[in-house]
Design a protein around this motif. Sequence first.
Motif, PDB file in Angstrom:
ATOM      1  N   LYS A 254       0.838  -1.204   0.000  1.00  0.00           N
ATOM      2  CA  LYS A 254       0.000   0.000   0.000  1.00  0.00           C
ATOM      3  C   LYS A 254       0.859   1.234   0.000  1.00  0.00           C
ATOM      4  O   LYS A 254       1.874   1.292   0.681  1.00  0.00           O
ATOM      5  N   LYS A 255       0.454   2.215  -0.777  1.00  0.00           N
ATOM      6  CA  LYS A 255       1.094   3.526  -0.709  1.00  0.00           C
ATOM      7  C   LYS A 255       0.042   4.585  -0.930  1.00  0.00           C
ATOM      8  O   LYS A 255      -0.595   4.643  -1.984  1.00  0.00           O
ATOM      9  N   HIS A 256      -0.160   5.396   0.095  1.00  0.00           N
ATOM     10  CA  HIS A 256      -1.110   6.502  -0.018  1.00  0.00           C
ATOM     11  C   HIS A 256      -0.333   7.810   0.021  1.00  0.00           C
ATOM     12  O   HIS A 256       0.531   7.988   0.876  1.00  0.00           O
ATOM     13  N   PHE A 257      -0.615   8.692  -0.915  1.00  0.00           N
ATOM     14  CA  PHE A 257       0.052   9.990  -0.924  1.00  0.00           C
ATOM     15  C   PHE A 257      -0.904  11.029  -0.359  1.00  0.00           C
ATOM     16  O   PHE A 257      -2.039  11.133  -0.815  1.00  0.00           O
ATOM     17  N   GLN A 258      -0.388  11.797   0.603  1.00  0.00           N
ATOM     18  CA  GLN A 258      -1.206  12.870   1.136  1.00  0.00           C
ATOM     19  C   GLN A 258      -0.987  14.091   0.272  1.00  0.00           C
ATOM     20  O   GLN A 258       0.132  14.594   0.172  1.00  0.00           O
TER      21      GLN A 258
ATOM     22  N   VAL B 270      -6.128  12.197   0.620  1.00  0.00           N
ATOM     23  CA  VAL B 270      -5.137  11.150   0.413  1.00  0.00           C
ATOM     24  C   VAL B 270      -5.412  10.453  -0.906  1.00  0.00           C
ATOM     25  O   VAL B 270      -6.547  10.075  -1.190  1.00  0.00           O
TER      26      VAL B 270
ATOM     27  N   LYS C 171      -4.958   7.215  -2.946  1.00  0.00           N
ATOM     28  CA  LYS C 171      -4.592   5.817  -2.725  1.00  0.00           C
ATOM     29  C   LYS C 171      -3.994   5.267  -4.011  1.00  0.00           C
ATOM     30  O   LYS C 171      -4.659   4.610  -4.795  1.00  0.00           O
TER      31      LYS C 171
ATOM     32  N   ASP D  32      -3.111   0.344  -3.516  1.00  0.00           N
ATOM     33  CA  ASP D  32      -3.970   0.041  -2.383  1.00  0.00           C
ATOM     34  C   ASP D  32      -4.156  -1.459  -2.223  1.00  0.00           C
ATOM     35  O   ASP D  32      -5.175  -2.020  -2.597  1.00  0.00           O
TER      36      ASP D  32
ATOM     37  N   GLU E  72       9.021   4.625   0.032  1.00  0.00           N
ATOM     38  CA  GLU E  72       8.737   3.688   1.113  1.00  0.00           C
ATOM     39  C   GLU E  72       7.267   3.300   1.078  1.00  0.00           C
ATOM     40  O   GLU E  72       6.403   4.173   1.012  1.00  0.00           O
ATOM     41  N   PRO E  73       6.975   1.998   1.114  1.00  0.00           N
ATOM     42  CA  PRO E  73       5.565   1.612   1.186  1.00  0.00           C
ATOM     43  C   PRO E  73       4.985   1.930   2.563  1.00  0.00           C
ATOM     44  O   PRO E  73       5.714   1.952   3.556  1.00  0.00           O
ATOM     45  N   ASP E  74       3.671   2.225   2.594  1.00  0.00           N
ATOM     46  CA  ASP E  74       3.014   2.466   3.883  1.00  0.00           C
ATOM     47  C   ASP E  74       2.830   1.160   4.621  1.00  0.00           C
ATOM     48  O   ASP E  74       2.986   1.079   5.830  1.00  0.00           O
ATOM     49  N   SER E  75       2.452   0.124   3.886  1.00  0.00           N
ATOM     50  CA  SER E  75       2.348  -1.189   4.511  1.00  0.00           C
ATOM     51  C   SER E  75       2.532  -2.248   3.436  1.00  0.00           C
ATOM     52  O   SER E  75       2.618  -1.938   2.255  1.00  0.00           O
TER      53      SER E  75
END
Lengths: 363, 299
Positions: free
Chosen positions: A40-44, A56, A58, A61, A95-98
């Motif tokens: 997962k990678k979400h950009f704010q 955000v 996604k 996702d 960097e991945p979020d998760s």
Amino acid sequence: MQTENTKTNDKTALRVMTRDVDTRDRGGPRQPMLIIRGLKKHFQVSGKSLGQPKIVVKAVDGVDLEVGKGETLGIVGESGCGKSTTARLLMHLIEPDSGEILLDGETVGSMRGVDVRELRRSVQMVFQDSYASLNPRLTIEDTVAFGPRIGGLSRTEAKSRARSMLRMVGLAPELFAQRYPHELSGGQRQRVNIARALAVGPRVLILDEAVSALDKSVEAQVLNLLQELKKTLGLTYVFISHDLNVVQYISDRVVVMYLGQVVEAGPVERIYETPRHPYTAALLSSRPSMDPTKRITAPPLTGDPPNPINPPSGCRFRTRCPLAEDICARVAPALTAVDDPAHLAACHARVSGSGHSHASAAA
Amino acid sequence: MSDQAATFSGAIPDTVKTERSRSFWQAVFRRLSRDPLTMICAAILLAIVLIAIFAPWIAPNDPYKTSMVRRLKPPGTPGYWLGTDELGRDMLSRLIYGGRLSLFMGFTPVVVATFIGGTLGVIAGYAGGRINMAIMRLIDVFYAFPSVLLAVAISGALGAGIVNGLVSLILVFIPPIARVAESVTTQVRTQDFIEAARATGASGARIVTGHVLSNVVGPILIYASSLISVSIVIASGLSFLGLGVSPPLADWGLMLNTLRQSIYIAPVNAVLPGVMIFTTSMCFNLMSDGLRSAMDVKG
């Protein structure tokens, strides 16, 4: 493509590299080279300062992927579906979020597994923009030698490595080593980029739209070069493209992405002949036909993909899907094997007992 | 097209030395040498610098020898080709010696500020985020003041003297150079080749030295070269105000100050140091323009 003279020189370089590949193989031939779970990678994009609403995107996702050793995995999808973000996540350029990445069976970034440095040496990338991905102030020899220098080779070793790499991608070092990027054509520059990526001795090459900006004839040459390199160096490719024909030509397996998620994955011939996800089907029928009598006038897909800031509930494709029903808005479909254990699709209509009216018929 | 190389490669033996392709800087110098205005300016500046360096051998008289009898002689007086100043010192000799200090005050602050400001700007631009925020906001504080005012204020606070004048000029030039360095670095940082360099596992320092610097020194140098003239003018201004250099030292700005009282009696003498400041700064400006256009094109 290459003459006897250069071929013999290549072979010495190749032998070194092939031996490398063997010693680095930890998990055995059946262990997938890369496994990605729940990435997962979400950009704010907003809300960084007080008072602004938090928005955000996604971009990626929850992506699950597997790339087998020596395989070419094609990733297709519309622009903005998260293909390139996935590629950059694979290399830890962002960097991945998760989620986790396993390289040859070992977790990347964990205490026991391989570290990011090693991942980056094992996985290299070729970018779409051949010009922007070369430093305009460095000769191509210096550009290619940079990676090996970082890897610990001496200046002269790195230079000779660079020269053998250039020869391997079909650029005679005597002519090209001292040139600057602006003195090369698009195809030549992309060859340099391939040489640069291969110079650090990677096992996986990520090609992010690597041939999309090239002329058709040059594209074909570069594709053939890639096929040759893959064979001689025992490489694994992740081939990202929006060009369905190219993906069909080069891939062993194909993954279809839509709005940051994988909607279908399977062997190339199954995906292209019997697509099981309505999005894949629509994407394939959007290709212009070579047969004038079969040309379609109505677009198979209408509208733009929904905004990834606020994706639709349930199945993300339902807003444009001809098969959408109530169940699709309520439950997000999981990737499930359809017809064949290797062929996965995330669609309620293909899973019996999902509650979709097509389900029983399709399964 | 791209495969020509592959076809050629067999025909050309490994021993053949092909012509080394011109580097970027070689190309820039070639273009500069074809620009007449820039070359004239360079020649004038070179002459001024050489004359300043070899002042003791070139100057016809002692620049510090006063004489009550021959004060404010007009230009053309035998033995004093550019006349004398209000204390009877030879104008020509003083202008020649004055170039030493004026050029020193023009160059040194810019060179030092380019190093400090350039480093700060590249760090801020490459690191981004909080580090960028910290460095750039600090620099904005200095940037908020007009440069002359800032130089006068710092110089005034530290007291008169050459070193204090230099320090104040360095502090004045760090912020704008850091600004330029930061914006260029930010642009370069987002390019794919930086990403590709990161992908090889290179550390930030290696990427900056190997890939970023070569792309940012050009614009920084152009900007810095345009600051040399500003530095000469501000340094002269400080001397004029009695802050930088103090009498009896020969310095163009200081000479302008002391001769100003005689402007109605000997206007030509009073104007001469100003002409020198103008010519030098003009040449630096034009050269920096030439450098900019020479570096504008690739190839």
